[in-house]
Enzyme design. Structure first.
Site, mmCIF file in Angstrom:
data_model
loop_
_atom_site.group_PDB
_atom_site.id
_atom_site.type_symbol
_atom_site.label_atom_id
_atom_site.label_comp_id
_atom_site.label_asym_id
_atom_site.label_seq_id
_atom_site.Cartn_x
_atom_site.Cartn_y
_atom_site.Cartn_z
ATOM 1 N N ARG A 249 -2.258 17.831 -52.763
ATOM 2 C CA ARG A 249 -1.717 16.585 -53.295
ATOM 3 C C ARG A 249 -2.882 15.744 -53.817
ATOM 4 N NH1 ARG A 249 -0.353 13.119 -48.756
ATOM 5 N NH2 ARG A 249 -2.136 11.896 -49.399
ATOM 6 N N HIS B 3 0.388 9.961 -51.049
ATOM 7 C CA HIS B 3 1.653 10.485 -50.531
ATOM 8 C C HIS B 3 2.821 9.834 -51.273
ATOM 9 C CE1 HIS B 3 4.750 11.821 -47.757
ATOM 10 N NE2 HIS B 3 5.103 10.568 -47.555
ATOM 11 N N TYR C 243 -8.284 8.081 -45.552
ATOM 12 C CA TYR C 243 -8.300 9.208 -44.614
ATOM 13 C C TYR C 243 -8.855 10.501 -45.201
ATOM 14 C CZ TYR C 243 -3.759 9.974 -46.964
ATOM 15 O OH TYR C 243 -2.750 10.122 -47.898
#
Length: 398
Positions: A291, A295, A304
């Site tokens: 990805r 998200h 992160y």
């Protein structure tokens, strides 16, 4: 905006029939079911990141007849899907959509698997399968109504055999399994495919789906897009084995495919769908991809994960990979790419205009299509809501 910049029926067999292979290694040989601990996971790849064609004795036959024109069609699908996705992200940033879940980086997994489907197959998506929707003929603008808050779905699922988007994580795998069990009982030779992510693989719904599909030999393909991150949780914190190996514990085969290789995704999905249609039961396909964006538009991936990881995966970009192959092998000229760029810009303009022209929702639409033949309780709720709405008009008239 350039493309790369937005970086006759067959009787079903019994449940005890042969379950098939467990996948192939990247080099093209069949891998052993019990790979040694610490060994690299098996991976099916037909196009390298540099666009070089890799021979594969097991899966080549599923794409052996593909033409240069069809390859350009796959490329077009991925480019236009990415352009639509980028436009939807921009519209959310401008306040035109409440939320958007981008597929950036996952185009090959979706287009490859989507183009492997027959018209009579049925698709159960999550909320990110914009590329599969494109392959099923769903107008891209119809995907945006729910995210703008003006409808509860936007299309008739039976019109394209493409179910409405499912927000609840993993529940669509149960819907797909039940539908597939019905297909088998009807004696049809169509297949069902259920899409989900690596995060959903931790849900009990998915495990239940695996159990039921295996026991009842359901004609379903579970297509997991492992994009490495379940929001901010990496895959290694969710499982101690590669996801595709989980299928063995339920009694059906699993395959890991290079999710950035549209040709490999097409071939592996065709194989899995043929297994389902011929009565060999379920298959788990793990499309190993990444990805490249957030998200959803409410997420900040810089909190992160590092840039190094993203940059490494950008070098494996699915669109750039197929472009390199087209340029080096099929002599696709700049005229094709220029025309496609113009087409993608026209699509973006159409999406912008369509979203801004969407009418406000009908206040009573929520009561429609709850039951196929209506229901007394829904009728009562509709009447109470109508009275509530009318009370405002009464107050204004005082």
């Amino acid at each position: 905006m350039t493309v790369e910049s937005t970086a006759a029926r067959t009787p079903r067999r019994s449940a005890g029939s042969k379950t098939g292979s467990t996948g192939t290694k990247a080099a093209g040989t069949r891998g052993r079911a019990g790979a040694k601990k610490g060994a690299d996971p098996e991976l099916v790849q037909l196009l390298t990141p540099e666009g070089k064609r890799v021979k594969n004795a097991e899966y080549d036959k599923y794409v052996a007849g593909i033409t240069a024109e069809e390859l350009r069609g796959l490329y077009r699908d991925m480019v236009l899907t990415r352009r639509f996705d980028a436009e939807a992200t921009s519209l959310q940033r401008q306040g035109e959509l409440g939320l958007w879940a981008s597929l950036l980086g996952q185009e090959a997994a979706q287009i490859g698997s989507g183009r492997a489907l027959r018209d009579d197959d049925y698709v159960f998506p999550t909320y990110r399968e914009h590329g599969v929707a494109w392959c099923r003929g769903v107008d891209p603008t119809n995907l945006l109504g729910m995210f703008r808050g003006v409808n509860n779905g936007g299309w008739d699922p039976n019109g394209n055999n493409f179910h409405l988007y499912t927000i609840v994580i993993g529940s669509q795998t149960l819907h797909a399994t039940g539908y597939a069990m019905g297909v088998a009982k009807d004696g049809a030779d169509s297949a069902v495919i259920a899409y989900f992510g690596d995060g959903a693989s931790s849900q009990g719904d998915v495990a239940e789906s695996f159990t039921f599909s295996a026991v009842y030999n359901a004609p379903v393909v579970f297509f997991c897009q492992n994009n490495q991150w379940a929001i901010s949780e990496p895959t290694e914190k969710q499982t101690r084995v590669p996801l595709y190996q989980r299928a063995r514990g339920f009694g059906f085969p699993g395959v890991r495919v290079d999710g950035n290789d549209v040709l490999a995704c097409l071939a592996v999905t065709k194989w899995a769908l043929e297994r389902a249609r011929s009565g060999e039961g379920p298959t788990l396909v793990e499309a190993y991809t990444y990805r490249m964006g957030a998200h959803t538009t409410s997420d900040d991936p810089t909190r992160y994960r590092g840039d190094e990881e993203r940059l490494a995966w950008e070098a494996k970009d699915p669109i750039l990979r197929l472009r390199r192959h087209l340029e080096s092998v099929h002599h696709t000229d700049e005229g094709f790419f220029a025309e496609l760029e113009a087409e993608s810009e026209a699509l973006g303009k159409r999406v912008r205009e369509a979203v801004r022209a969407m009418p406000d929702p009908d206040d009573f639409a929520i009561f429609e299509n709850v039951y196929a033949d209506g229901h007394a309780l829904v009728d009562e709720e509709r009447a109470r809501f109508a009275a509530y709405q009318a009370s405002f008009a009464d107050a204004e008239g005082v």
